[in-house]
Design a protein around this motif. Structure first.
Motif, PDB file in Angstrom:
ATOM      1  N   GLU A  45     -71.437  11.685  53.082  1.00  0.00           N
ATOM      2  CA  GLU A  45     -72.202  11.348  51.884  1.00  0.00           C
ATOM      3  C   GLU A  45     -71.867   9.938  51.394  1.00  0.00           C
ATOM      4  OE1 GLU A  45     -75.026  12.423  48.886  1.00  0.00           O
ATOM      5  OE2 GLU A  45     -74.465  13.295  50.822  1.00  0.00           O
ATOM      6  N   TRP A  46     -70.578   9.566  51.482  1.00  0.00           N
ATOM      7  CA  TRP A  46     -70.166   8.218  51.082  1.00  0.00           C
ATOM      8  C   TRP A  46     -70.770   7.163  52.015  1.00  0.00           C
ATOM      9  CZ3 TRP A  46     -68.314   5.260  47.432  1.00  0.00           C
ATOM     10  CH2 TRP A  46     -67.733   4.027  47.746  1.00  0.00           C
ATOM     11  N   ALA A  47     -70.743   7.450  53.331  1.00  0.00           N
ATOM     12  CA  ALA A  47     -71.331   6.512  54.285  1.00  0.00           C
ATOM     13  C   ALA A  47     -72.833   6.355  54.043  1.00  0.00           C
ATOM     14  CB  ALA A  47     -71.068   6.990  55.718  1.00  0.00           C
ATOM     15  N   ASP A  48     -73.507   7.463  53.698  1.00  0.00           N
ATOM     16  CA  ASP A  48     -74.936   7.387  53.421  1.00  0.00           C
ATOM     17  C   ASP A  48     -75.202   6.598  52.143  1.00  0.00           C
ATOM     18  OD1 ASP A  48     -77.643   8.088  54.044  1.00  0.00           O
ATOM     19  OD2 ASP A  48     -77.578   9.534  52.407  1.00  0.00           O
ATOM     20  N   TYR A  49     -74.302   6.721  51.163  1.00  0.00           N
ATOM     21  CA  TYR A  49     -74.445   5.969  49.915  1.00  0.00           C
ATOM     22  C   TYR A  49     -74.277   4.471  50.160  1.00  0.00           C
ATOM     23  CZ  TYR A  49     -72.949   3.949  45.466  1.00  0.00           C
ATOM     24  OH  TYR A  49     -72.792   3.132  44.374  1.00  0.00           O
ATOM     25  N   ARG A  50     -73.403   4.105  51.086  1.00  0.00           N
ATOM     26  CA  ARG A  50     -73.152   2.700  51.394  1.00  0.00           C
ATOM     27  C   ARG A  50     -74.207   2.099  52.318  1.00  0.00           C
ATOM     28  NH1 ARG A  50     -70.030  -0.362  48.617  1.00  0.00           N
ATOM     29  NH2 ARG A  50     -69.391  -1.526  50.467  1.00  0.00           N
ATOM     30  N   ARG A  51     -75.047   2.917  52.927  1.00  0.00           N
ATOM     31  CA  ARG A  51     -76.027   2.449  53.906  1.00  0.00           C
ATOM     32  C   ARG A  51     -77.165   1.701  53.233  1.00  0.00           C
ATOM     33  NH1 ARG A  51     -80.421   5.097  56.394  1.00  0.00           N
ATOM     34  NH2 ARG A  51     -79.910   6.938  55.129  1.00  0.00           N
ATOM     35  N   PHE A 392     -75.493   9.998  44.822  1.00  0.00           N
ATOM     36  CA  PHE A 392     -74.242  10.248  45.539  1.00  0.00           C
ATOM     37  C   PHE A 392     -73.411  11.314  44.839  1.00  0.00           C
ATOM     38  CE2 PHE A 392     -69.675   9.040  45.506  1.00  0.00           C
ATOM     39  CZ  PHE A 392     -69.358   9.445  46.793  1.00  0.00           C
ATOM     40  N   LEU A 393     -73.290  11.242  43.503  1.00  0.00           N
ATOM     41  CA  LEU A 393     -72.524  12.242  42.757  1.00  0.00           C
ATOM     42  C   LEU A 393     -73.154  13.627  42.880  1.00  0.00           C
ATOM     43  CD1 LEU A 393     -71.565  10.346  39.478  1.00  0.00           C
ATOM     44  CD2 LEU A 393     -70.134  10.814  41.476  1.00  0.00           C
ATOM     45  N   ALA A 394     -74.495  13.683  42.802  1.00  0.00           N
ATOM     46  CA  ALA A 394     -75.183  14.964  42.933  1.00  0.00           C
ATOM     47  C   ALA A 394     -74.942  15.558  44.319  1.00  0.00           C
ATOM     48  CB  ALA A 394     -76.677  14.788  42.676  1.00  0.00           C
ATOM     49  N   GLY A 395     -75.013  14.722  45.348  1.00  0.00           N
ATOM     50  CA  GLY A 395     -74.758  15.212  46.703  1.00  0.00           C
ATOM     51  C   GLY A 395     -73.327  15.685  46.881  1.00  0.00           C
ATOM     52  N   LEU A 396     -72.390  14.955  46.267  1.00  0.00           N
ATOM     53  CA  LEU A 396     -70.981  15.342  46.370  1.00  0.00           C
ATOM     54  C   LEU A 396     -70.735  16.690  45.703  1.00  0.00           C
ATOM     55  CD1 LEU A 396     -68.422  14.079  47.566  1.00  0.00           C
ATOM     56  CD2 LEU A 396     -67.902  13.180  45.285  1.00  0.00           C
ATOM     57  N   CYS A 397     -71.324  16.885  44.513  1.00  0.00           N
ATOM     58  CA  CYS A 397     -71.176  18.175  43.836  1.00  0.00           C
ATOM     59  C   CYS A 397     -71.807  19.300  44.648  1.00  0.00           C
ATOM     60  CB  CYS A 397     -71.810  18.109  42.447  1.00  0.00           C
ATOM     61  SG  CYS A 397     -70.940  17.018  41.296  1.00  0.00           S
ATOM     62  N   ALA A 398     -72.950  19.017  45.259  1.00  0.00           N
ATOM     63  CA  ALA A 398     -73.613  20.034  46.081  1.00  0.00           C
ATOM     64  C   ALA A 398     -72.757  20.402  47.286  1.00  0.00           C
ATOM     65  CB  ALA A 398     -74.982  19.520  46.526  1.00  0.00           C
ATOM     66  N   ILE A 399     -72.096  19.404  47.865  1.00  0.00           N
ATOM     67  CA  ILE A 399     -71.233  19.678  49.019  1.00  0.00           C
ATOM     68  C   ILE A 399     -70.065  20.566  48.625  1.00  0.00           C
ATOM     69  CG2 ILE A 399     -69.570  18.593  50.584  1.00  0.00           C
ATOM     70  CD1 ILE A 399     -71.514  16.228  50.780  1.00  0.00           C
ATOM     71  N   VAL A 400     -69.375  20.188  47.530  1.00  0.00           N
ATOM     72  CA  VAL A 400     -68.206  20.963  47.108  1.00  0.00           C
ATOM     73  C   VAL A 400     -68.614  22.375  46.707  1.00  0.00           C
ATOM     74  CG1 VAL A 400     -66.360  21.124  45.403  1.00  0.00           C
ATOM     75  CG2 VAL A 400     -66.951  18.906  46.386  1.00  0.00           C
ATOM     76  N   GLY A 401     -69.650  22.468  45.838  1.00  0.00           N
ATOM     77  CA  GLY A 401     -70.067  23.793  45.379  1.00  0.00           C
ATOM     78  C   GLY A 401     -70.602  24.664  46.501  1.00  0.00           C
ATOM     79  N   GLY A 402     -71.440  24.084  47.353  1.00  0.00           N
ATOM     80  CA  GLY A 402     -72.002  24.866  48.445  1.00  0.00           C
ATOM     81  C   GLY A 402     -70.959  25.325  49.442  1.00  0.00           C
ATOM     82  N   THR A 403     -70.029  24.434  49.776  1.00  0.00           N
ATOM     83  CA  THR A 403     -68.991  24.789  50.740  1.00  0.00           C
ATOM     84  C   THR A 403     -68.100  25.896  50.193  1.00  0.00           C
ATOM     85  OG1 THR A 403     -68.985  22.531  51.600  1.00  0.00           O
ATOM     86  CG2 THR A 403     -67.095  23.897  52.135  1.00  0.00           C
ATOM     87  N   LEU A 404     -67.689  25.770  48.909  1.00  0.00           N
ATOM     88  CA  LEU A 404     -66.825  26.805  48.320  1.00  0.00           C
ATOM     89  C   LEU A 404     -67.552  28.134  48.201  1.00  0.00           C
ATOM     90  CD1 LEU A 404     -64.952  24.781  45.550  1.00  0.00           C
ATOM     91  CD2 LEU A 404     -64.154  25.423  47.826  1.00  0.00           C
ATOM     92  N   THR A 405     -68.850  28.116  47.892  1.00  0.00           N
ATOM     93  CA  THR A 405     -69.620  29.360  47.796  1.00  0.00           C
ATOM     94  C   THR A 405     -69.679  30.066  49.148  1.00  0.00           C
ATOM     95  OG1 THR A 405     -70.963  28.448  46.006  1.00  0.00           O
ATOM     96  CG2 THR A 405     -71.867  30.329  47.196  1.00  0.00           C
ATOM     97  N   VAL A 406     -69.988  29.275  50.199  1.00  0.00           N
ATOM     98  CA  VAL A 406     -70.035  29.861  51.542  1.00  0.00           C
ATOM     99  C   VAL A 406     -68.660  30.355  51.962  1.00  0.00           C
ATOM    100  CG1 VAL A 406     -70.480  29.364  53.969  1.00  0.00           C
ATOM    101  CG2 VAL A 406     -72.017  28.480  52.227  1.00  0.00           C
ATOM    102  N   ALA A 407     -67.619  29.560  51.658  1.00  0.00           N
ATOM    103  CA  ALA A 407     -66.259  29.963  52.024  1.00  0.00           C
ATOM    104  C   ALA A 407     -65.871  31.249  51.317  1.00  0.00           C
ATOM    105  CB  ALA A 407     -65.283  28.844  51.684  1.00  0.00           C
ATOM    106  N   ALA A 408     -66.255  31.376  50.025  1.00  0.00           N
ATOM    107  CA  ALA A 408     -65.936  32.605  49.282  1.00  0.00           C
ATOM    108  C   ALA A 408     -66.625  33.815  49.899  1.00  0.00           C
ATOM    109  CB  ALA A 408     -66.361  32.438  47.821  1.00  0.00           C
ATOM    110  N   ALA A 409     -67.877  33.611  50.344  1.00  0.00           N
ATOM    111  CA  ALA A 409     -68.600  34.724  50.974  1.00  0.00           C
ATOM    112  C   ALA A 409     -67.945  35.112  52.292  1.00  0.00           C
ATOM    113  CB  ALA A 409     -70.061  34.324  51.189  1.00  0.00           C
TER     114      ALA A 409
END
Length: 429
Positions: A45-51, A392-409
């Motif tokens: 996500e950071w690399a995409d933000y810098r692109r 970038f911030l929205a994508g970062l939050c989506a990554i953290v929240g989505g990953t933790l949700t899937v991991a919890a499941a």
């Protein structure tokens, strides 16, 4: 217990006591894996933000009274420079006969001798200055009117000035037999010496940004009424059965400045396919061969004005307005597409290619003609970040929240499965 705040009832993140929590080995593994996944996706996500991406826009071209630069580099291996003439004309009525500024003729050795460079000279009207003549000398123009560009007003002191005077009158000139100036300069002998040579035309033309054409044809050109005519006598009357033709190689043809390689890589990329790569000049490297001296090539070019605006261009413009007008990094140029047509001036059809119904008209001027048309639309290629900081911030939050949700499941599934297996084993014992 501390007193409860009025915000306590609004808490959406209720907590459980430590004693009610169960920690498992599988949960630890899932936690480590999910942390690695978050880090990997966050880096992407950071690399995409810098692109930086190039965003194309299409607008109406509102430019008025502009001029356009044409850069050409074309080789004619079987046409001597002495016979080759470059003319420009457009719908505004402007005509440039025998272009004399910004273009050079490069004499090339015959193909049998390798085609190397012999000499380079500008397309000047007066290569012979006739400085050795008596100051009182005034050459005859043989019934024609002396050209306005003559060294001595009202006189034709050089062979080239006599040729220019004849062209002004619309008369054929030939080899200059009986013309004192041409015999003194050995014009006919020099012409015969160059018969087997080739020629390369290179340089820049400046034209009006309107519909027009430029062409390379044999013999000096002139206008007879509304008809554009070339003196072809020396092209056809060749000694010893020699023949010229318009076999040619277009090394480069572009309209406007060439984009730097770094910008071309951004626009097209190293892996771009031919139909997706931007700012490629489609006529570069084109080669046409013929043995027919009575042959005509035509290229119909559609030109699209194009601008390239680098990242931060607006800020640079604000700094430059009213200061010194220095370069702001933007590039104004043109892209183009082209279709071509070739035919023999003797007429006939395309029966050899399986199209007997396709008939060609007779007559015309042998040579290479480029007809260009200007699009009313303009392409703007603007550099901009692929993503905003908020994106970038929205994508970062989506990554953290989505990953933790899937991991919890996943962790919940592993925990439930392990518990059921233990219960089944207990019953079997």
């Amino acid at each position: 217990m501390p007193p409860k705040s009025r915000f306590t009832r609004l808490d959406a993140f209720t907590k459980t006591v430590e004693d009610a929590r169960i920690r498992t080995t599988s949960g630890g593994i899932v936690t480590i894996v999910s942390l690695l996944v978050v880090l990997f996706l966050a880096w992407g996500e950071w690399a995409d933000y810098r692109r930086i991406v190039v965003h194309p826009e299409l607008i109406v071209d509102k430019g008025r009274g502009e001029r356009m630069e044409i850069h050409l580099n074309i080789t004619f291996p079987k046409m001597p420079c002495e016979l080759l003439t470059l003319d420009v004309m457009d719908v505004s009525g402007e005509q440039q006969h025998g272009v004399a500024h910004g273009v050079k003729k490069v004499r090339l050795r015959p193909q049998s001798q390798g085609g190397g460079v012999i000499d380079t000279r500008s397309l000047a009207l007066h290569d012979e200055k006739a400085e050795h003549l008596d100051p009182k000398y005034c050459g005859e123009c043989y019934g024609a009117t002396a050209p306005a560009t003559a060294i001595k007003q009202g006189c034709c002191n050089t062979c080239d000035e006599v040729r220019e005077a004849y062209a002004t009158q619309g008369w054929a000139f030939g080899r200059g037999e009986g013309v004192e100036q041409c015999e003194r300069e050995h014009y006919a002998e020099k012409l015969d010496e160059q018969r087997e040579e080739g020629c390369r035309i290179e340089g820049d033309l400046t034209v009006n940004k309107v519909v027009g054409n430029f062409h390379l044809a044999p013999g000096r050109s002139f206008s007879n009424g509304n008809i554009h005519v070339h003196d072809l006598k020396n092209y056809w009357d060749t000694p010893n059965g020699q023949k010229h033709d318009f076999t040619h190689v277009i090394h480069q043809l572009r309209f406007g400045p060439q984009l730097p390689e770094a910008i071309k890589q951004k626009l097209g990329g190293a892996k771009a396919m031919p139909w997706t790569n931007h700012h490629v000049n489609p006529l570069d490297g084109v080669k046409q061969e013929t043995q027919d001296p009575n042959f005509n090539y035509m290229y119909f070019v559609k030109i699209v004005p194009t601008s390239y605006l680098p990242l931060g261009w607006e800020k640079q413009m604000q700094k430059l307005v009213g200061i010194d007008g220095s370069a702001d990094g933007s590039v104004e140029t043109h892209q183009y597409s082209v279709t071509s047509h070739k035919r023999s001036l003797t007429g006939g059809n395309d029966a050899a290619e399986g199209h007997a119904e396709r008939q060609h008209s007779r007559g015309g001027i042998p040579g290479v003609f480029f007809s260009y048309d200007i699009s009313p639309m303009k392409v703007i290629n603007r550099e901009q970040p692929a993503k905003t900081f908020l994106g970038f911030l929205a994508g970062l939050c989506a990554i953290v929240g989505g990953t933790l949700t899937v991991a919890a499941a996943v962790d919940r599934g592993l925990f439930e499965g392990t518990t059921r297996l233990k219960k089944l084993r207990t019953k079997d014992m």
